[in-house]
Design an enzyme around this catalytic site. Structure first.
Site, PDB file in Angstrom:
ATOM      1  CB  CYS A   2      -0.860   0.030   1.257  1.00  0.00           C
ATOM      2  SG  CYS A   2      -1.823  -1.466   1.487  1.00  0.00           S
ATOM      3  NE  ARG A  27       4.243   1.552  -1.483  1.00  0.00           N
ATOM      4  CZ  ARG A  27       5.398   0.918  -1.393  1.00  0.00           C
ATOM      5  NH1 ARG A  27       6.372   1.231  -2.204  1.00  0.00           N
ATOM      6  NH2 ARG A  27       5.585  -0.010  -0.490  1.00  0.00           N
ATOM      7  CG  ASN A 101       2.959  -0.911   2.814  1.00  0.00           C
ATOM      8  OD1 ASN A 101       2.378  -1.872   2.322  1.00  0.00           O
ATOM      9  ND2 ASN A 101       4.165  -0.533   2.429  1.00  0.00           N
ATOM     10  N   GLY A 102       1.362  -3.351   5.015  1.00  0.00           N
ATOM     11  CA  GLY A 102       1.957  -4.611   5.473  1.00  0.00           C
ATOM     12  C   GLY A 102       0.886  -5.555   5.966  1.00  0.00           C
ATOM     13  CD  GLU A 490       9.049  -9.184 -18.996  1.00  0.00           C
ATOM     14  OE1 GLU A 490       8.845 -10.040 -18.129  1.00  0.00           O
ATOM     15  OE2 GLU A 490       8.799  -7.977 -18.826  1.00  0.00           O
ATOM     16  CD  GLU A 497       2.620  -7.147 -15.785  1.00  0.00           C
ATOM     17  OE1 GLU A 497       2.469  -7.176 -14.561  1.00  0.00           O
ATOM     18  OE2 GLU A 497       3.742  -7.006 -16.305  1.00  0.00           O
ATOM     19  CE  LYS A 612       7.227  -0.761 -11.022  1.00  0.00           C
ATOM     20  NZ  LYS A 612       7.300  -1.480 -12.312  1.00  0.00           N
TER      21      LYS A 612
HETATM   22  O1  M6R Z   1      10.302  -5.201  -7.761  1.00  0.00           O
HETATM   23  P1  M6R Z   1      10.571  -6.577  -8.251  1.00  0.00           P
HETATM   24  O2  M6R Z   1      11.422  -6.589  -9.460  1.00  0.00           O
HETATM   25  O3  M6R Z   1      11.103  -7.488  -7.196  1.00  0.00           O
HETATM   26  O4  M6R Z   1       9.148  -7.133  -8.677  1.00  0.00           O
HETATM   27  C1  M6R Z   1       8.974  -8.450  -9.107  1.00  0.00           C
HETATM   28  C2  M6R Z   1       7.625  -8.634  -9.749  1.00  0.00           C
HETATM   29  O5  M6R Z   1       6.607  -8.360  -8.839  1.00  0.00           O
HETATM   30  C3  M6R Z   1       7.459  -7.735 -10.982  1.00  0.00           C
HETATM   31  O6  M6R Z   1       8.464  -7.941 -11.916  1.00  0.00           O
HETATM   32  C4  M6R Z   1       6.088  -8.003 -11.644  1.00  0.00           C
HETATM   33  O7  M6R Z   1       6.059  -9.285 -12.190  1.00  0.00           O
HETATM   34  C5  M6R Z   1       5.809  -6.936 -12.707  1.00  0.00           C
HETATM   35  N1  M6R Z   1       4.456  -6.489 -12.579  1.00  0.00           N
HETATM   36  C6  M6R Z   1       5.978  -7.431 -14.084  1.00  0.00           C
HETATM   37  O8  M6R Z   1       5.695  -6.479 -15.033  1.00  0.00           O
END
Ligand code: M6R
Length: 617
Positions: A2, A27, A101-102, A490, A497, A612
């Site tokens: 959050c 977030r 947040n958590g 990818e 997504e 994110k």
């Molecule tokens: O911040 P991070 O790179 O650790 O995040 C990992 C994944 O949550 C992130 O890459 C997620 O899969 C993205 N939404 C992909 O576009």
């Protein structure tokens, strides 16, 4: 998962908090809320939906005046996204208010205990339990807010970044963190303070910030300053004020319709920033302090284990090919979420590379902790400077991609591959696994990648046209071999997504072991068929698809004619070394998913159900 924002000072808190929440919406964005103290009353407004919905709601519900306030944008964990479960949450007396947040894992037992003592609850959240626990401690122990927060936090299991204040003492805000980030912005003469999950909400007001470490809490007093303590033992911690390097322009859309599009177009610069000062072509060297200082560890390693999630995991898969191919070091790539729970065999002779854009991903952080507890050396590849993963690693290298705000990762992926390529090349040279001329050739080609990404971006209009043809299909397949197999994964993830179209990535040769059954005249298949990557084999795969009437979108090397004759559409990328080709082939796949999502009128930067940084398991 959050976003939290707080303000205490001489300005009106409302606009600062609302604008701050908008910057933190990446977030989480399923509900939002704000609490303001206007000198007499505490006013709370909250709603399911986005910060824009909160603005509409608070317009009708509250007067927007007050110099102390906290706000929250939520990604639901406990309790569905609705008005009641939205933060801030009040204690039973109505005096204390919290944003969080958590996750409080033991909230259910704490809640039962509080209920047995007469407390009542409006929401299904763990956060409402925490604020009542704080209130209970404050009353029972007859202590100040800071002490009550500390005692309460010593009873909870879980992760948190919180901000709490008491409407009867509004000149003081208490914050704490464990596992979720928290920054405090400090105004001139300590006459104003900002609280946020990252520094973006207060960049235009101050460049001075304090980042709390895990297990720390701070009592912030208007005009009196900050006192930081360890939550466990109450010991005082020195306040280290950092000067922020981030600029406001970096976190704005800069004329693009979406952050994702801006970030796709930023890749030439981001890649250059990532290798700047590290790739010294004329001297034919790679300079990376984190690698240099730990060269022995890398060279004596039994193997490298890469842990990451999502797109970062895909970058890890590309790295597996690069490290094994160039440096001849065995590599295993693991989903951090699996690694941390499967009792992996790991010891002091292993090197673990943790990859994370945000540096806050809970599973990756836990995987690091596990690896360290077994004696492994952990090297972090993060984008966010000072993030939890960067700090938890023994050494590391930043990607320098700049802030990535679109939920779908783009420039983080290509800059992660850039850093990992630099490391692999440096190790290859140190091991003598690569000849001097091959090494120089790689440096030259890597240096030219930003310019070639610019070239690849020029296919944008053509890709938009292809997107328009396929936007209404229900399924997509993505195929690639070797270095471009992870790119296929990818590409499929990007489409899923943000457009919500089902897509799967496969190694091209695996197609005949199952997915080929899906192919008919309605199935578009994106095939990465660059000249140097097992080209003839991929052409055979394309022929297999063609004879089953599948629609082929070929990602090919400039000037290709063979695939052009077979495919329904081709998108060209400039020629480069096979090991560097993911940096180019991924560009059209990012643009394809972007355009499909826009044509379908989806929320590109804030896709449903996602956030994110995933700071929960
Ligand atoms: O911040 P991070 O790179 O650790 O995040 C990992 C994944 O949550 C992130 O890459 C997620 O899969 C993205 N939404 C992909 O576009």
């Amino acid at each position: 998962m959050c976003g939290i924002v707080g303000y205490m000072g001489y300005r009106e808190a409302y606009p600062i908090i609302i604008e701050g929440l908008k910057r933190l919406e990446y977030r989480g964005y399923d509900s939002a809320g704000i609490a303001l103290f206007d000198g007499t009353n505490l006013k709370v407004s909250k709603t399911k939906g986005k910060v824009a919905d909160l603005e509409d709601r608070s317009e009708k519900e509250i007067t927007k005046t007050g110099h102390v306030g906290i706000g929250h944008t939520r990604w639901a964990t406990h309790g569905v996204p609705n008005d009641v479960n939205s933060h801030p949450h009040l204690s039973n007396s109505g005096d204390l208010v919290i944003i969080h947040n958590g996750i409080i894992e033991n909230y259910e037992s704490l809640k039962q205990e509080l209920i047995s003592r007469g407390y009542t609850f409006q929401s299904d959240t763990d956060t409402e339990v925490l604020i009542n626990l704080i209130e209970d401690v404050k009353k029972k122990e007859n202590v100040k807010l800071g002490k009550a927060v500390q005692i309460a936090l010593n009873q909870v299991i879980g992760a948190y970044a919180i901000a709490v204040f008491d409407k009867t003492k509004p000149e003081e805000v208490v914050v704490a963190r464990l596992g979720s980030p928290l920054a405090i912005g400090i105004g001139a003469n300590e006459n104003e303070f900002f609280i946020a999950s990252d520094a973006s909400p207060f960049l235009e007001y101050t460049k001075n910030a304090v980042y709390l470490e895990d297990e720390e809490m701070a009592v912030i007093r208007f005009k009196k300053g900050i006192k930081i303590r360890k939550i466990k033992d109450d010991s005082l911690v020195d306040t280290y004020v950092q000067e922020l390097q981030l600029n406001l322009e970096e976190i704005e859309k800069g004329g693009y319709d979406h952050f994702m599009l801006k970030e796709i177009h930023e890749q030439p610069k981001a890649i250059t920033d990532t290798y700047r000062g590290r790739l010294l072509r004329r001297e034919a060297i790679i300079k990376m302090a984190g690698v240099e200082d730990n060269m022995k560890k890398f060279l004596n390693a039994n193997r490298i284990i890469i842990v990451a999630c999502g797109t970062s995991w895909h970058a890890g898969l590309v790295a597996e090919y690069i490290f094994e191919d160039l440096a001849r070091i065995p590599v295993e790539v693991e989903y951090a979420s699996e690694f941390r729970y499967r009792n992996p065999v790991i010891n002091e002779s292993d090197v673990v590379i943790a990859i994370s854009q945000s540096g806050e991903t809970a599973d990756t952080l836990a995987a690091i902790k596990l690896a360290k507890s077994k004696g492994a050396f952990v090297f972090g590849v993060c984008n966010v400077v000072g993030s939890s993963i960067a700090r938890a690693s023994d050494a590391g290298a930043y990607t320098h991609a700049g802030p990535e705000i679109g939920v779908a990762s783009t420039k983080a992926f290509t800059t992660q591959i850039t850093v990992l390529t630099l490391i692999a090349l440096r190790l290859a040279r140190a091991k003598g696994a690569i000849t001097s001329s091959d090494f120089r050739h790689h440096l030259l080609e890597l240096e030219m990648i930003p310019q070639k990404v610019e070239e690849a971006l020029k296919s944008d209009a053509h890709i938009k046209m292809v997107a328009d043809i396929y936007k209404d299909v229900s399924n997509f397949l993505y195929l690639g071999r070797g270095y471009n197999f992870p790119v296929a994964l990818e590409g499929a993830l990007k489409l899923k997504e943000i457009s919500y179209i089902h897509a799967e990535g496969y190694p091209a040769a695996e197609m005949k072991h199952g997915p080929i059954a899906l192919i008919d005249e309605n199935m578009p298949i994106v095939v990465i068929a660059t000249k140097k990557g097992h080209y003839e084999k991929v052409v055979s795969n394309i022929q297999e698809i063609k004879s089953r009437k599948g629609k082929i979108i070929g990602i090919v090397t400039e000037g290709d004619t063979q695939v052009r004759d077979l495919a329904d559409h081709v998108i060209e990328v400039p020629e480069t070394l096979e090991s560097l080709s993911p940096l180019l082939t991924t560009i059209p796949l990012q643009l394809l998913s972007y355009h499909i999502a826009v044509l379908l009128d989806k929320n590109v930067d804030q896709p449903r159900n996602l956030a994110k940084s995933v700071t929960v398991e």
